[in-house]
Design a protein around this motif. Sequence first.
Motif, PDB file in Angstrom:
ATOM      1  N   THR A  66       0.830  -1.202   0.000  1.00 56.63           N
ATOM      2  CA  THR A  66       0.000   0.000   0.000  1.00 56.63           C
ATOM      3  C   THR A  66       0.867   1.256   0.000  1.00 56.63           C
ATOM      4  O   THR A  66       0.617   2.197  -0.741  1.00 56.63           O
ATOM      5  N   GLU A  67       1.897   1.242   0.826  1.00 58.66           N
ATOM      6  CA  GLU A  67       2.822   2.378   0.924  1.00 58.66           C
ATOM      7  C   GLU A  67       3.473   2.674  -0.424  1.00 58.66           C
ATOM      8  O   GLU A  67       3.563   3.818  -0.855  1.00 58.66           O
ATOM      9  N   LEU A  68       3.934   1.633  -1.108  1.00 56.37           N
ATOM     10  CA  LEU A  68       4.633   1.793  -2.380  1.00 56.37           C
ATOM     11  C   LEU A  68       3.676   1.909  -3.564  1.00 56.37           C
ATOM     12  O   LEU A  68       4.078   2.302  -4.648  1.00 56.37           O
ATOM     13  N   GLN A  69       2.418   1.506  -3.348  1.00 63.34           N
ATOM     14  CA  GLN A  69       1.397   1.463  -4.397  1.00 63.34           C
ATOM     15  C   GLN A  69       1.839   0.576  -5.558  1.00 63.34           C
ATOM     16  O   GLN A  69       1.806   0.960  -6.720  1.00 63.34           O
ATOM     17  N   TRP A  70       2.277  -0.622  -5.197  1.00 63.61           N
ATOM     18  CA  TRP A  70       2.702  -1.625  -6.167  1.00 63.61           C
ATOM     19  C   TRP A  70       1.674  -2.748  -6.206  1.00 63.61           C
ATOM     20  O   TRP A  70       0.947  -2.983  -5.259  1.00 63.61           O
ATOM     21  N   LEU A  75       5.663  -6.678  -5.860  1.00 64.13           N
ATOM     22  CA  LEU A  75       6.308  -6.656  -4.546  1.00 64.13           C
ATOM     23  C   LEU A  75       6.886  -8.030  -4.214  1.00 64.13           C
ATOM     24  O   LEU A  75       8.012  -8.122  -3.725  1.00 64.13           O
ATOM     25  N   ALA A  76       6.144  -9.088  -4.499  1.00 66.50           N
ATOM     26  CA  ALA A  76       6.613 -10.443  -4.194  1.00 66.50           C
ATOM     27  C   ALA A  76       7.940 -10.735  -4.910  1.00 66.50           C
ATOM     28  O   ALA A  76       8.885 -11.242  -4.304  1.00 66.50           O
ATOM     29  N   HIS A  77       8.010 -10.394  -6.198  1.00 63.51           N
ATOM     30  CA  HIS A  77       9.248 -10.615  -6.967  1.00 63.51           C
ATOM     31  C   HIS A  77      10.389  -9.769  -6.404  1.00 63.51           C
ATOM     32  O   HIS A  77      11.515 -10.250  -6.248  1.00 63.51           O
ATOM     33  N   GLN A  78      10.074  -8.508  -6.091  1.00 63.75           N
ATOM     34  CA  GLN A  78      11.102  -7.594  -5.579  1.00 63.75           C
ATOM     35  C   GLN A  78      11.647  -8.093  -4.240  1.00 63.75           C
ATOM     36  O   GLN A  78      12.854  -8.121  -4.021  1.00 63.75           O
ATOM     37  N   ILE A  79      10.758  -8.494  -3.348  1.00 62.27           N
ATOM     38  CA  ILE A  79      11.165  -8.969  -2.017  1.00 62.27           C
ATOM     39  C   ILE A  79      12.003 -10.244  -2.148  1.00 62.27           C
ATOM     40  O   ILE A  79      13.012 -10.402  -1.474  1.00 62.27           O
ATOM     41  N   ARG A  80      11.593 -11.136  -3.048  1.00 63.93           N
ATOM     42  CA  ARG A  80      12.355 -12.369  -3.250  1.00 63.93           C
ATOM     43  C   ARG A  80      13.784 -12.065  -3.702  1.00 63.93           C
ATOM     44  O   ARG A  80      14.751 -12.614  -3.172  1.00 63.93           O
ATOM     45  N   ARG A  81      13.920 -11.155  -4.669  1.00 56.54           N
ATOM     46  CA  ARG A  81      15.260 -10.784  -5.156  1.00 56.54           C
ATOM     47  C   ARG A  81      16.086 -10.122  -4.056  1.00 56.54           C
ATOM     48  O   ARG A  81      17.273 -10.400  -3.917  1.00 56.54           O
ATOM     49  N   MET A  82      15.458  -9.259  -3.277  1.00 55.10           N
ATOM     50  CA  MET A  82      16.175  -8.561  -2.206  1.00 55.10           C
ATOM     51  C   MET A  82      16.544  -9.514  -1.075  1.00 55.10           C
ATOM     52  O   MET A  82      17.580  -9.362  -0.441  1.00 55.10           O
ATOM     53  N   GLU A  83      15.691 -10.515  -0.837  1.00 55.74           N
ATOM     54  CA  GLU A  83      15.966 -11.517   0.195  1.00 55.74           C
ATOM     55  C   GLU A  83      17.183 -12.358  -0.203  1.00 55.74           C
ATOM     56  O   GLU A  83      18.044 -12.658   0.631  1.00 55.74           O
ATOM     57  N   GLN A  84      17.276 -12.695  -1.482  1.00 52.29           N
ATOM     58  CA  GLN A  84      18.419 -13.475  -1.977  1.00 52.29           C
ATOM     59  C   GLN A  84      19.735 -12.723  -1.794  1.00 52.29           C
ATOM     60  O   GLN A  84      20.777 -13.329  -1.624  1.00 52.29           O
ATOM     61  N   ARG A  85      19.667 -11.392  -1.816  1.00 54.84           N
ATOM     62  CA  ARG A  85      20.870 -10.563  -1.650  1.00 54.84           C
ATOM     63  C   ARG A  85      21.072 -10.158  -0.193  1.00 54.84           C
ATOM     64  O   ARG A  85      21.987  -9.387   0.106  1.00 54.84           O
ATOM     65  N   GLY A  86      20.212 -10.641   0.699  1.00 51.33           N
ATOM     66  CA  GLY A  86      20.392 -10.388   2.121  1.00 51.33           C
ATOM     67  C   GLY A  86      19.979  -9.002   2.589  1.00 51.33           C
ATOM     68  O   GLY A  86      20.321  -8.593   3.698  1.00 51.33           O
ATOM     69  N   LEU A  87      19.200  -8.267   1.765  1.00 52.56           N
ATOM     70  CA  LEU A  87      18.787  -6.905   2.127  1.00 52.56           C
ATOM     71  C   LEU A  87      17.567  -6.891   3.036  1.00 52.56           C
ATOM     72  O   LEU A  87      17.406  -5.986   3.858  1.00 52.56           O
ATOM     73  N   VAL A  88      16.686  -7.880   2.852  1.00 55.30           N
ATOM     74  CA  VAL A  88      15.470  -8.004   3.664  1.00 55.30           C
ATOM     75  C   VAL A  88      15.280  -9.468   4.040  1.00 55.30           C
ATOM     76  O   VAL A  88      15.886 -10.357   3.447  1.00 55.30           O
ATOM     77  N   ALA A  89      14.424  -9.679   5.037  1.00 56.78           N
ATOM     78  CA  ALA A  89      14.061 -11.046   5.427  1.00 56.78           C
ATOM     79  C   ALA A  89      12.545 -11.112   5.556  1.00 56.78           C
ATOM     80  O   ALA A  89      11.915 -10.160   6.027  1.00 56.78           O
ATOM     81  N   ARG A  90      11.978 -12.226   5.108  1.00 59.56           N
ATOM     82  CA  ARG A  90      10.534 -12.448   5.291  1.00 59.56           C
ATOM     83  C   ARG A  90      10.338 -13.263   6.555  1.00 59.56           C
ATOM     84  O   ARG A  90      11.089 -14.205   6.808  1.00 59.56           O
ATOM     85  N   GLU A  91       9.317 -12.892   7.315  1.00 58.32           N
ATOM     86  CA  GLU A  91       9.014 -13.608   8.548  1.00 58.32           C
ATOM     87  C   GLU A  91       7.516 -13.843   8.631  1.00 58.32           C
ATOM     88  O   GLU A  91       6.735 -13.122   8.011  1.00 58.32           O
TER      89      GLU A  91
END
Length: 159
Positions: A66-70, A75-91
């Motif tokens: 909602t914040e990003l209006q995506w 968002l799912a693809h972006q988070i997955r890519r960022m998680e692989q690079r260690g920038l974010v974690a899903r919990e």
Amino acid sequence: MGHSEGRLDEREQQVWRTFHRMRNQLALALGQSLQQDSGISESDFEVLAALADAPDQTMRARALRTELQWEKSRLAHQIRRMEQRGLVAREVCVDDQRAPLVRLTETGQDTIRSAAPAHAARVRELFLDALTPDQLDALHQANAMVLARLHQNCPAETP
């Protein structure tokens, strides 16, 4: 040629094309700077910045979307890519198993901390410093009016 014909007059066409070109070229220049300076994309930066501002640097995926209006898939693809690079974690959210949480990692914190000053300087150089204070005020008001019109005519779907 009137507005009823569904065409833009010459002035409207000029304003629209100039705005469109400026928006695209500015996004491209800022994206290239982020990539060169910090090795991240503009989308990476948007996610990192939103999480950095959140309490505990964590947000529900729905709130982040909602914040990003995506769209959800973007968002799912972006988070997955960022998680692989260690920038974010899903919990998993303790209260609601169906509402995943996205948390900024230490690497993500370091990345946004080092990227933000150069990005702000580039925004100032390419965009803010090109305009007078009065032009900035007028642009801010114009943007707010267009956003209000969009909200009125195209209320975002609730995620």
